[in-house]
Scaffold this motif. Structure first.
Motif, PDB file in Angstrom:
ATOM      1  N   ALA A 154       0.835  -1.205   0.000  1.00 17.26           N
ATOM      2  CA  ALA A 154       0.000   0.000   0.000  1.00 17.26           C
ATOM      3  C   ALA A 154       0.869   1.254   0.000  1.00 17.26           C
ATOM      4  O   ALA A 154       0.521   2.257  -0.631  1.00 17.26           O
ATOM      5  CB  ALA A 154      -0.927   0.001   1.205  1.00 17.26           C
ATOM      6  N   SER A 180      -2.281   3.355  -2.974  1.00 19.99           N
ATOM      7  CA  SER A 180      -3.711   3.196  -3.218  1.00 19.99           C
ATOM      8  C   SER A 180      -4.223   1.986  -2.438  1.00 19.99           C
ATOM      9  O   SER A 180      -3.682   0.891  -2.570  1.00 19.99           O
ATOM     10  CB  SER A 180      -3.986   2.992  -4.703  1.00 19.99           C
ATOM     11  OG  SER A 180      -5.336   2.651  -4.913  1.00 19.99           O
ATOM     12  N   GLN A 181      -5.259   2.214  -1.656  1.00 11.86           N
ATOM     13  CA  GLN A 181      -5.846   1.115  -0.896  1.00 11.86           C
ATOM     14  C   GLN A 181      -6.587   0.145  -1.809  1.00 11.86           C
ATOM     15  O   GLN A 181      -6.499  -1.064  -1.644  1.00 11.86           O
ATOM     16  CB  GLN A 181      -6.805   1.673   0.163  1.00 11.86           C
ATOM     17  CG  GLN A 181      -6.115   2.555   1.146  1.00 11.86           C
ATOM     18  CD  GLN A 181      -7.056   3.515   1.829  1.00 11.86           C
ATOM     19  OE1 GLN A 181      -8.105   3.856   1.300  1.00 11.86           O
ATOM     20  NE2 GLN A 181      -6.684   3.959   3.011  1.00 11.86           N
ATOM     21  N   THR A 237      -4.121  -1.955  -3.902  1.00 11.25           N
ATOM     22  CA  THR A 237      -3.469  -2.951  -3.054  1.00 11.25           C
ATOM     23  C   THR A 237      -4.406  -4.101  -2.768  1.00 11.25           C
ATOM     24  O   THR A 237      -4.007  -5.273  -2.831  1.00 11.25           O
ATOM     25  CB  THR A 237      -3.004  -2.302  -1.740  1.00 11.25           C
ATOM     26  OG1 THR A 237      -2.141  -1.213  -2.047  1.00 11.25           O
ATOM     27  CG2 THR A 237      -2.281  -3.297  -0.869  1.00 11.25           C
ATOM     28  N   THR A 238      -5.654  -3.787  -2.471  1.00 10.00           N
ATOM     29  CA  THR A 238      -6.634  -4.837  -2.203  1.00 10.00           C
ATOM     30  C   THR A 238      -6.829  -5.710  -3.432  1.00 10.00           C
ATOM     31  O   THR A 238      -6.845  -6.940  -3.338  1.00 10.00           O
ATOM     32  CB  THR A 238      -7.974  -4.216  -1.779  1.00 10.00           C
ATOM     33  OG1 THR A 238      -7.753  -3.409  -0.626  1.00 10.00           O
ATOM     34  CG2 THR A 238      -8.993  -5.282  -1.467  1.00 10.00           C
ATOM     35  N   TYR A 256      -7.125  -6.338   6.851  1.00  9.58           N
ATOM     36  CA  TYR A 256      -7.466  -5.306   5.876  1.00  9.58           C
ATOM     37  C   TYR A 256      -7.003  -3.898   6.271  1.00  9.58           C
ATOM     38  O   TYR A 256      -6.593  -3.140   5.403  1.00  9.58           O
ATOM     39  CB  TYR A 256      -8.968  -5.308   5.591  1.00  9.58           C
ATOM     40  CG  TYR A 256      -9.332  -4.310   4.526  1.00  9.58           C
ATOM     41  CD1 TYR A 256      -9.006  -4.543   3.199  1.00  9.58           C
ATOM     42  CD2 TYR A 256      -9.945  -3.111   4.853  1.00  9.58           C
ATOM     43  CE1 TYR A 256      -9.301  -3.617   2.216  1.00  9.58           C
ATOM     44  CE2 TYR A 256     -10.240  -2.180   3.878  1.00  9.58           C
ATOM     45  CZ  TYR A 256      -9.924  -2.439   2.566  1.00  9.58           C
ATOM     46  OH  TYR A 256     -10.197  -1.522   1.608  1.00  9.58           O
ATOM     47  N   VAL A 315      -3.867  -2.050   4.705  1.00  5.63           N
ATOM     48  CA  VAL A 315      -3.768  -1.375   3.400  1.00  5.63           C
ATOM     49  C   VAL A 315      -3.724   0.143   3.561  1.00  5.63           C
ATOM     50  O   VAL A 315      -3.656   0.856   2.572  1.00  5.63           O
ATOM     51  CB  VAL A 315      -4.913  -1.780   2.433  1.00  5.63           C
ATOM     52  CG1 VAL A 315      -4.893  -3.262   2.167  1.00  5.63           C
ATOM     53  CG2 VAL A 315      -6.253  -1.336   2.946  1.00  5.63           C
ATOM     54  N   ASN A 316      -3.720   0.634   4.786  1.00  3.91           N
ATOM     55  CA  ASN A 316      -3.570   2.068   5.036  1.00  3.91           C
ATOM     56  C   ASN A 316      -2.105   2.441   5.240  1.00  3.91           C
ATOM     57  O   ASN A 316      -1.781   3.318   6.017  1.00  3.91           O
ATOM     58  CB  ASN A 316      -4.391   2.488   6.262  1.00  3.91           C
ATOM     59  CG  ASN A 316      -5.860   2.419   5.994  1.00  3.91           C
ATOM     60  OD1 ASN A 316      -6.312   2.774   4.914  1.00  3.91           O
ATOM     61  ND2 ASN A 316      -6.617   1.940   6.956  1.00  3.91           N
ATOM     62  N   ASN A 350       1.874  10.990  -0.623  1.00  3.42           N
ATOM     63  CA  ASN A 350       0.447  11.196  -0.812  1.00  3.42           C
ATOM     64  C   ASN A 350       0.091  12.682  -0.693  1.00  3.42           C
ATOM     65  O   ASN A 350       0.738  13.452  -0.001  1.00  3.42           O
ATOM     66  CB  ASN A 350      -0.372  10.347   0.167  1.00  3.42           C
ATOM     67  CG  ASN A 350      -0.032  10.607   1.611  1.00  3.42           C
ATOM     68  OD1 ASN A 350       0.889  11.341   1.904  1.00  3.42           O
ATOM     69  ND2 ASN A 350      -0.760  10.004   2.511  1.00  3.42           N
ATOM     70  N   ALA A 368      -2.079   1.475  12.048  1.00  4.12           N
ATOM     71  CA  ALA A 368      -2.253   0.229  11.294  1.00  4.12           C
ATOM     72  C   ALA A 368      -2.019  -0.986  12.186  1.00  4.12           C
ATOM     73  O   ALA A 368      -2.773  -1.966  12.135  1.00  4.12           O
ATOM     74  CB  ALA A 368      -1.314   0.204  10.092  1.00  4.12           C
TER      75      ALA A 368
END
Length: 102
Positions: A11, A16-17, A20-21, A42, A45-46, A54, A88
């Motif tokens: 990520a 991008s979350q 990545t997912t 999950y 992904v942050n 960013n 996270a």
């Protein structure tokens, strides 16, 4: 936890979350991880706060009139890195706790 670390690092690289997912979660299913464990991981992904690439982080540093929020001179040296990583880790830990309680 290794897969959560991979999610966090990817990520940060992909910034991008959603991407990545879409790219990494099927790997978790292919590795045989349980869907509940993947849901618990999950929040990893942050990881976009790891690198100062960013937009919101750059804007926050640019708009700070006091001058206390600045980007560092190294790649991994920004004011949001520590808090993003701690958030996270705590979120994934709480996710595993909730999965364990279920």
């Amino acid at each position: 936890w290794t897969f959560a670390f991979v999610l966090f690092l990817m990520a940060a690289i992909m910034n991008s979350q959603g991407a990545t997912t879409r790219a990494i979660m099927p790997l978790g299913f292919a590795l045989g991880l349980s869907p509940l464990a993947l849901i618990a991981m999950y929040p990893a992904v942050n990881g976009f706060a790891l690198f100062p690439i960013n937009g919101p982080a750059i804007a926050a540093c640019s708009l700070d009139r006091s001058g206390t929020t600045t980007m560092g001179k190294y790649l991994i040296d920004n004011p949001f890195q520590i808090f993003g990583t701690i958030c996270a880790v705590i979120s994934v830990s709480l996710g595993f706790l909730i999965v364990w309680l279920l």
